[in-house]
Enzyme design. Structure first.
Site, PDB file in Angstrom:
ATOM      1  N   GLN A  85     -25.249 -22.497 -23.441  1.00 41.96           N
ATOM      2  CA  GLN A  85     -24.953 -21.173 -23.982  1.00 41.96           C
ATOM      3  C   GLN A  85     -24.422 -21.214 -25.418  1.00 41.96           C
ATOM      4  O   GLN A  85     -24.761 -20.375 -26.245  1.00 41.96           O
ATOM      5  CB  GLN A  85     -23.964 -20.471 -23.065  1.00 41.96           C
ATOM      6  CG  GLN A  85     -23.965 -18.980 -23.175  1.00 41.96           C
ATOM      7  CD  GLN A  85     -23.175 -18.351 -22.038  1.00 41.96           C
ATOM      8  OE1 GLN A  85     -21.956 -18.342 -22.078  1.00 41.96           O
ATOM      9  NE2 GLN A  85     -23.858 -17.849 -21.032  1.00 41.96           N
ATOM     10  N   GLU A 113     -22.454 -28.019 -17.308  1.00 38.39           N
ATOM     11  CA  GLU A 113     -23.486 -28.481 -18.236  1.00 38.39           C
ATOM     12  C   GLU A 113     -24.042 -29.848 -17.860  1.00 38.39           C
ATOM     13  O   GLU A 113     -25.247 -30.107 -18.008  1.00 38.39           O
ATOM     14  CB  GLU A 113     -22.926 -28.506 -19.659  1.00 38.39           C
ATOM     15  CG  GLU A 113     -22.725 -27.142 -20.282  1.00 38.39           C
ATOM     16  CD  GLU A 113     -21.424 -26.459 -19.866  1.00 38.39           C
ATOM     17  OE1 GLU A 113     -21.192 -25.304 -20.273  1.00 38.39           O
ATOM     18  OE2 GLU A 113     -20.632 -27.101 -19.116  1.00 38.39           O
ATOM     19  N   HIS A 121     -16.974 -22.036 -30.539  1.00 42.89           N
ATOM     20  CA  HIS A 121     -18.243 -21.310 -30.484  1.00 42.89           C
ATOM     21  C   HIS A 121     -18.939 -21.306 -31.845  1.00 42.89           C
ATOM     22  O   HIS A 121     -19.741 -20.422 -32.122  1.00 42.89           O
ATOM     23  CB  HIS A 121     -18.016 -19.859 -30.025  1.00 42.89           C
ATOM     24  CG  HIS A 121     -17.459 -19.734 -28.649  1.00 42.89           C
ATOM     25  ND1 HIS A 121     -16.122 -19.870 -28.380  1.00 42.89           N
ATOM     26  CD2 HIS A 121     -18.065 -19.507 -27.457  1.00 42.89           C
ATOM     27  CE1 HIS A 121     -15.905 -19.719 -27.073  1.00 42.89           C
ATOM     28  NE2 HIS A 121     -17.079 -19.500 -26.497  1.00 42.89           N
TER      29      HIS A 121
END
Length: 336
Positions: free
Chosen positions: A82, A60, A129
């Site tokens: 993502q 990243e 997440h």
């Protein structure tokens, strides 16, 4: 106008900008041939070519650094992290390079970078997440911060973000990608026949500093962004109180005028966000509202937020604000 879910509207925005501006490039992890983990980039590489829509390595910090170089050399890069939980390896590049180059160079360089990232819970993603880190970027001068909530505003706001000459962190509520997920994990509606799913196929923009009044009312002002707009909408219906619901849309710069006008009318305010309460963006809003609306407030401002804990894996529906918690806060404002 066609019916689109948020995945399709974001894809449509990227497609429109790739067609409209040859300097626009789109890249990130798995967004090329695969179309992205949520398929928001599906078909774009095939249509626009591998030199404009391409995969990036699992790095990243490197992705953000590459976008920085592209941006100061005349391109308009749009890169995807993502999941927003993995934006932190890129944090230094975003806040120390991308956000500051216009100021460091005395205006000689701009960095028109758009950073797309899915955020929030509701998909059983667990600790890494499901986070909502928007407040950490609102504290960085030089960045604009957007948090869309519907297919219609996702497309219009994303096009405005890509065309901005300043860098934009663009949060997308993954819980809303395919439906306006109100708060019941067993009742997940789709965007079919929802008014905010009617999206023009052509190019259009929504100003980044403009909030949206999602519901009109005069008894209490409820402010939310992202997926919480839909949860707050359900809460208002459940509460039976005639609330005005403001979808903030852009957190930096946020629409102080619309918020102030609403609170001067209602005298009461509830702020809803999914991120933890301590130092969440709601705290900044409370301070600003107090400065502007102190003599119009009939009671303390209420905040309904995530808890001050890491995002849980097995109890996410207890962690995230629910219609019941929001309705309770609304009723509390009516007791004074």
């Amino acid at each position: 106008m066609v019916n689109m879910n948020m995945v399709l509207s974001i894809n449509s925005a990227l497609d429109a900008m790739l067609e409209r501006d040859n300097n626009t490039v789109v890249f990130g992890q798995d967004i090329g041939y695969f179309g992205g983990v949520f398929r928001t980039c599906d078909g774009l590489q095939e249509k626009h070519g591998k030199h404009r829509v391409f995969d990036a390595p699992l790095a990243e910090g490197g992705i953000a650094a590459m976008a920085f170089g592209m941006g100061i050399n005349g391109l308009r890069p749009v890169f995807e992290i993502q999941f927003s939980d993995y934006i932190f390896p890129a944090y230094d590049q975003i806040v120390n390079e991308i956000a500051k180059v216009r100021h460091r160079s005395g205006g000689e360089f701009t960095c028109p970078v758009t950073i797309r990232t899915p955020a929030g819970g509701g998909i059983k993603g667990g600790h890494h997440h499901s986070q909502s880190p928007e407040a950490q970027f609102t504290h960085t001068p030089g960045l604009k911060v957007v948090y869309c909530s519907t297919p219609y505003n996702a497309k219009g706001l994303l096009i405005s973000a890509i065309e901005s000459n300043d860098p934009v962190v663009f949060f997308e509520p993954k819980r809303c990608y395919r439906g306006p997920f109100y708060g019941d994990p067993h009742n997940v509606p789709t965007w079919k026949d929802h008014p905010e799913a009617e999206v023009p196929e052509s190019y259009y923009k929504i100003p980044l500093e403009q909030a949206r009044i999602a519901m009109r009312g005069d008894a209490c002002t409820v402010i939310a962004w992202g997926a919480m707009v839909h949860v707050a909408e359900q809460a208002i219906r459940d509460s039976g109180v005639n609330c005005e619901l403001i979808d903030l849309q852009t957190l930096v710069p946020w629409d102080r005028e619309t918020v102030t006008e609403s609170i001067k009318k209602t005298g009461r305010c509830v702020i809803v966000h999914e991120a933890p309460k301590t130092s969440g963006f709601g705290a900044e809003m409370v301070a600003s509202i107090q400065e502007r609306c102190f003599y119009h407030l009939e009671c303390p401002i209420e905040r309904v937020t995530g808890w001050d804990t890491p995002f849980p894996h097995t109890m996410e529906w207890d962690y995230m604000p629910s219609p019941a918690r929001i309705a309770e806060a609304i009723h509390k404002t009516q007791e004074v």
